[in-house]
Design an enzyme around this catalytic site. Structure first.
Site, PDB file in Angstrom:
ATOM      1  N   HIS A 380       0.799  -1.218   0.000  1.00  0.00           N
ATOM      2  CA  HIS A 380       0.000   0.000   0.000  1.00  0.00           C
ATOM      3  C   HIS A 380       0.831   1.267   0.000  1.00  0.00           C
ATOM      4  CE1 HIS A 380      -2.945  -3.035   0.485  1.00  0.00           C
ATOM      5  NE2 HIS A 380      -3.775  -2.165  -0.043  1.00  0.00           N
ATOM      6  N   CYS A 692     -12.368  -5.504  -9.913  1.00  0.00           N
ATOM      7  CA  CYS A 692     -11.538  -4.334  -9.632  1.00  0.00           C
ATOM      8  C   CYS A 692     -10.113  -4.694  -9.217  1.00  0.00           C
ATOM      9  CB  CYS A 692     -12.189  -3.441  -8.573  1.00  0.00           C
ATOM     10  SG  CYS A 692     -12.326  -4.235  -6.974  1.00  0.00           S
TER      11      CYS A 692
END
Ligand code: PEP
Ligand code: MG
Length: 758
Positions: A380, A692
């Site tokens: 992340h 996604c």
């Protein structure tokens, strides 16, 4: 359509910057690179041979420097005089020329020994251009005596335009390494380092090593910059005021770039500037006869030591802020002393690790690129860096941490290269590549407004975003909405939980920016590798299997509710907004999350007296839900498949662990069949389903998804043009046949054969 047909339309090796530079990245010297390039060009063009000629330094002839498919006895063309024959003429013009055995062009080309000796039936050549001058020729040969097709000639022309950058890069890198070996480096660390590019683009700037021992750094800087026998004598209050004004100025600009952090930017710096204890400690140093810079360094070092001793990580991390402020103050003292404005240095950050909180620090500065040594970052952090558009390379070269601050550095996020003290030619090559990439971006804006398969089946292309700053880019590339807004990044870069009003403001801004297009908010997906130190700090042996995502927010309803209310308030004037819960594992979890939502919706309605307009959906990320999809379909308004986690949990492979990356196979039959069952159940129940995860932008899986019934894909904005192009290449029935053929395979190897070899 078979897999072969889909793939046969795309050349095996596309002639774009990425492929040329990737090819160049693998080479340490020019001839090795050119040999590989010749082979790739021949394969991409479907030609029997390829040769690359470069102009020699005297500028009077061309030498065949690399070839693929040409025999050694074709000696006639290893050197060609400029202007003579076909190759020689091409080297002086800007056109692509071709000659076929027996035609006039071939007869008047003394350099074409290959044709005269009947080894080949046709040759075509294009100039290799660099900054308006021609530095060589690239030629294709085929055995049959037939003219080359338009596509082949176009490809050849493209290669000629793009090859020069790669040549300049390889030459420059080799030159840098050679110079270092011959004469010793200008700096202790120099040359080229190869690693993994995790955020594309390139950056050139001066190195700044981020240490975790700031006290020493501050003093070191002071010692280095202190003018011998000429201590700086600026007035403390003047420097403090100047610095505060500078911070406020920068705050305005940065709030634009990173609205998520608008309220926090520089807060701690400004507070520290006004801190009486800090200011009087500097004054004490001055009173004891220290010059101003030294007094600031000593005071900062004292404070840093105190902060670093704290048992709270949050406080320890603030030591970085003091380091930063001290360095800024010292620079301002030096600037005042020399009369120069030292702001605006473009930095390439070199660090051993990056924490999510470092991202805020990075976003505040003019950081142009990042070199991460030994890969200390979570997936992340990489996402955030990408969202900010900062090129980043991960290398395992510990010596880079020893690079002297101020050394010039070039980071190539696409090729995964780091050049320390790069030669001028490499900098120019990268600048040119940047211009070409910019041109490509401009051209890619001219995509079609809507996306359909070749036979007109409508596919919606949405964007995944992590930060508001990505919205304009997504809209520019004509995303039809936001299919995934990863809200946790707003939480990740903060030192504490964002309050409800802060969140509402950010969500409102997002909704305003996208106008009427649909937006899908994903509720907080923290835990796993997205650790919020201030929230879920308990160390877990298996974080991916630990308290994460919706399970975490259900355990902390006050945090969950704050976010749900913030979204509800921000979207109260919109016709529709979508909210989805990540990592749902059972109907029970889904219902608990939905209950929290209903509770918050009632609270907001009591305030405003209006009902909500939210469609509630969930992410499909756990294999546990595959057999429950029909049940979920009676309660959820939509599904979004998060393939990244779906693969991780189906195959039991940590998606962030390099040691098991070979087991992370999107093409595992269990993954493909699981996805098919999810989509089939959603379609049977008429519940919209999108994808996604990263698989959604992979050209090998796009026809698969469409073939199994997916009609919406949500991808990183940068992929939108390429995804559209892929979708437009096949018909629905071709996609269905392709999906069927993949689903039939029982082994990873068999699927791979179809996917990778056509
Ligand atoms: C996924 O898991 O595929 C996904 C889109 O979510 P994230 O990558 O944020 O976990
Ligand atoms: Mg996920």
């Amino acid at each position: 359509m078979s897999a072969t047909n889909t793939r046969s339309r795309a050349p095996a090796w596309a002639v774009d910057d990425a492929s040329i530079m990737t090819l160049a990245s693998g080479a340490l010297e020019l001839s090795g690179f050119l040999e590989r390039a010749a082979r790739s060009i021949a394969e991409a063009a479907g030609a029997d041979a390829c040769a690359i000629f470069l102009t020699v330094p005297s500028g009077r002839e061309l030498i065949r420097t690399a070839a693929h498919g040409l025999k050694a006895n074709h000696a006639g063309s290893t050197s060609v005089a400029l202007g003579q024959g076909l190759i020689g003429r091409v080297s002086q013009g800007s056109r692509v020329l071709q000659a076929v055995c027996g035609d006039a062009a071939a007869r008047s080309a003394p350099d074409l020994a290959e044709l005269r000796g009947r080894h080949f039936g046709a040759v075509a050549a294009a100039p290799i251009e660099h900054a308006g001058t021609r530095v060589g020729v690239v030629a294709l040969y085929q055995r049959t005596a037939a003219r080359f097709g338009r596509g082949q000639l176009e490809l050849l022309r493209e290669v000629g335009v793009r090859l020069d950058m790669a040549i300049a890069l390889v030459n420059a890198a080799a030159g840098a390494n050679k110079a270092q070996a011959a004469s010793g480096p200008r700096h202790a660390v120099a040359g080229m380092y190869r690693g993994e590019g995790v955020s594309h683009g390139h950056a050139f700037g001066v190195a700044r090593v981020l240490s975790r021992a700031p006290a020493a750094r501050v003093l070191e800087l002071r010692r280095l910059s202190e003018p011998d026998g000429n201590p700086a004598v600026g007035a403390l209050t003047e420097i403090l005021d100047r610095t505060a004004a500078q911070l406020e100025r920068e705050q305005g600009a940065l709030a634009e770039r990173l609205p998520e952090a608008a309220a926090m930017i520089f807060e701690s710096h400004l507070m520290m500037l006004r801190d009486r204890a800090f200011v009087s400690r500097i004054q004490e140093g001055r009173d004891a006869g220290m010059e101003l810079g030294r007094a600031i360094a000593e005071a900062a070092a004292d404070f840093i030591r105190i902060f670093e001793r704290s048992e709270h990580e949050y406080v320890r991390e603030r030591a970085r802020d003091i380091e930063d402020l001290a360095l800024r103050l010292i620079r301002n003292v030096d600037a005042a002393d020399s009369g120069a404005d030292q702001e605006g240095e473009m930095h390439v950050i070199v660090a051993r690790e990056l924490l999510p909180s470092d991202i805020l620090w990075i976003a505040q500065r003019d950081v142009k690129g990042i070199v991460l040594v030994s890969g200390g970052s979570t997936a992340h952090v990489s996402l955030l860096v990408r969202s900010l558009g900062i090129p980043m390379v991960i290398v395992s070269a510990g010596e880079l941490l020893q690079v002297v601050d101020g050394t010039s550095m070039l980071v190539d996020g696409m090729g995964g290269l780091v050049l320390v003290d790069p030669p001028e030619a490499a900098i120019r090559a990268f600048e040119r590549r940047g211009q070409l990439a910019q041109q490509a971006r401009t051209q890619s804006r001219a995509r079609h407004e809507v996306t359909t398969t070749r036979d007109g089946c409508r596919i919606r292309l949405m964007a995944n975003i992590n930060l508001l700053s990505e919205v304009p880019h997504a809209l520019e590339l004509r995303a039809e909405g936001i299919g995934l807004y990863r809200t946790e990044l707003l939480y990740l870069m903060r030192p504490d939980l964002p309050d409800e009003a802060d969140q509402e403001a950010v969500y409102r801004r997002l909704l305003r920016a996208v106008g009427k297009l649909p937006v899908t908010f994903r509720t907080l997906d923290a835990g796993g590798d997205k650790v919020l130190a201030y929230f879920n700090s308990a160390a877990e042996a298996n974080p991916a299997l630990g308290l994460r995502s919706t399970r975490l927010t259900l355990k902390h309803p006050e945090v969950f509710d704050r976010q749900l209310r913030a979204i509800l308030r921000a979207s109260s004037e919109r016709e529709e907004v979508r909210i989805m819960f990540p990592m749902i594992g059972s109907l029970d979890e889904w219902r608990l999350a939905r209950e929290r939502f209903c509770l918050c919706a009632r609270q907001v309605m009591d305030e405003h007296g209006e009902g909500h307009n939210v469609r509630l959906g969930m992410m499909v990320e756990l294999p546990a839900v595959v057999d429950l999809m029909e049940d979920f379909a009676t309660e959820a308004s939509f599904f979004s498949i998060g393939t990244n986690d779906f693969i991780q949990y189906t195959l039991g492979v940590d998606r962030t662990n390099d040691r098991v990356s070979e087991y992370y196979c999107p093409h595992h039959p269990a993954v493909l069949r699981g996805l098919q069952r999810v989509v089939a159940a959603a379609c049977r129940r008429n519940v919209p389903v999108s994808v996604c995860g990263e698989m959604a932008h992979d050209p090998r899986y796009i026809p698969f998804f469409i073939g199994i019934g997916v009609r919406e894909l949500s991808v990183d904005p940068n992929y939108l043009p390429a995804v559209q192009e892929t979708v437009e290449r096949f018909t629905l029935s071709e996609a269905e046949n392709y999906a069927r053929s993949l689903l039939k395979q029982a082994t990873i190897g068999e699927v791979a054969t179809r996917l990778f070899n056509g």
